[in-house]
Scaffold this motif. Structure first.
Motif: not given
Length: 208
Positions: A159-160, A197-205
């Motif tokens: 769902g990303a 990494v954490e910010a990118s995962i949060a943004l793209l998730g």
């Protein structure tokens, strides 16, 4: 009988066997080396041709001036960064692992040429129209890369994906600003790997 005349070397150090692409690469490497040593503003065309071991005539056969050479260098650096990131991402891996692979490769590329990254902040704005064209072209290339990486079955199943253009631009802008300011402050980019990494995962998730 036809006599084949041997062409003379283009200058005292380069031979006629050097291709145009070879001269161009040497000039770009010469500019990069001078930027690392004394900064872009203090670099002259004489510095570039001396480091490239070629002549001013050869320089002007490839570039109209220092700014055009600089734009070509930055374009090449970003093209190579995109190539390395795309090659590093395993599209069969979990999407969060792909994000980590991409970010770690981005950081490795940036740390390999820190003075070039700093030049984006300090020197590119002085290029005027050329800076605007460069920025637009580079942003577009990175947006396409991000959207391509995130448009697979793995991402869709989570769902990303796919990633909207505006979201890709936000991610790119944040990473570039964080990278540049960290280097300007004398820090190490790799120190913010986990944050990036954490910010990118949060943004793209996955999105509701």
């Amino acid at each position: 009988m036809t006599t084949v005349r041997r062409r003379r070397p283009e200058d005292g150090t380069a031979t006629a066997r050097d291709s145009a692409g070879g001269f161009r690469r040497r000039l770009l490497d010469g500019l990069a080396a001078s930027i690392a040593d004394k900064g872009y503003q203090n670099t002259t065309i004489a510095d570039v041709v001396r480091r490239a071991r070629t002549s001013r005539r050869t320089f002007y056969e490839h570039f109209s001036g220092k700014d055009e050479c600089f734009v070509a260098l930055l374009t090449d650096v970003n093209t190579e960064t995109i190539r390395q990131i795309s090659a590093a991402v395993d599209q069969t891996a979990p999407w969060t692992s792909q994000v980590r692979q991409a970010i770690e490769t981005w950081i490795a590329c940036a740390e390999s040429q820190p003075t070039i990254m700093v030049s984006w902040i300090r020197d590119v704005p002085s290029l005027g129209d050329a800076a605007r064209r460069l920025h637009r072209d580079v942003v577009e290339a990175f947006v396409v890369m991000i959207q391509t990486i995130c448009d697979t079955e793995e991402w869709r199943a989570a769902g990303a994906g796919p990633v909207p253009r505006q979201l890709a631009i936000m991610l790119l802008g944040g990473l570039r600003l964080l990278t540049g300011t960290t280097l300007e402050d004398g820090g190490r980019i790799s120190d913010f790997t986990e944050t990036a990494v954490e910010a990118s995962i949060a943004l793209l998730g996955p999105r509701a």
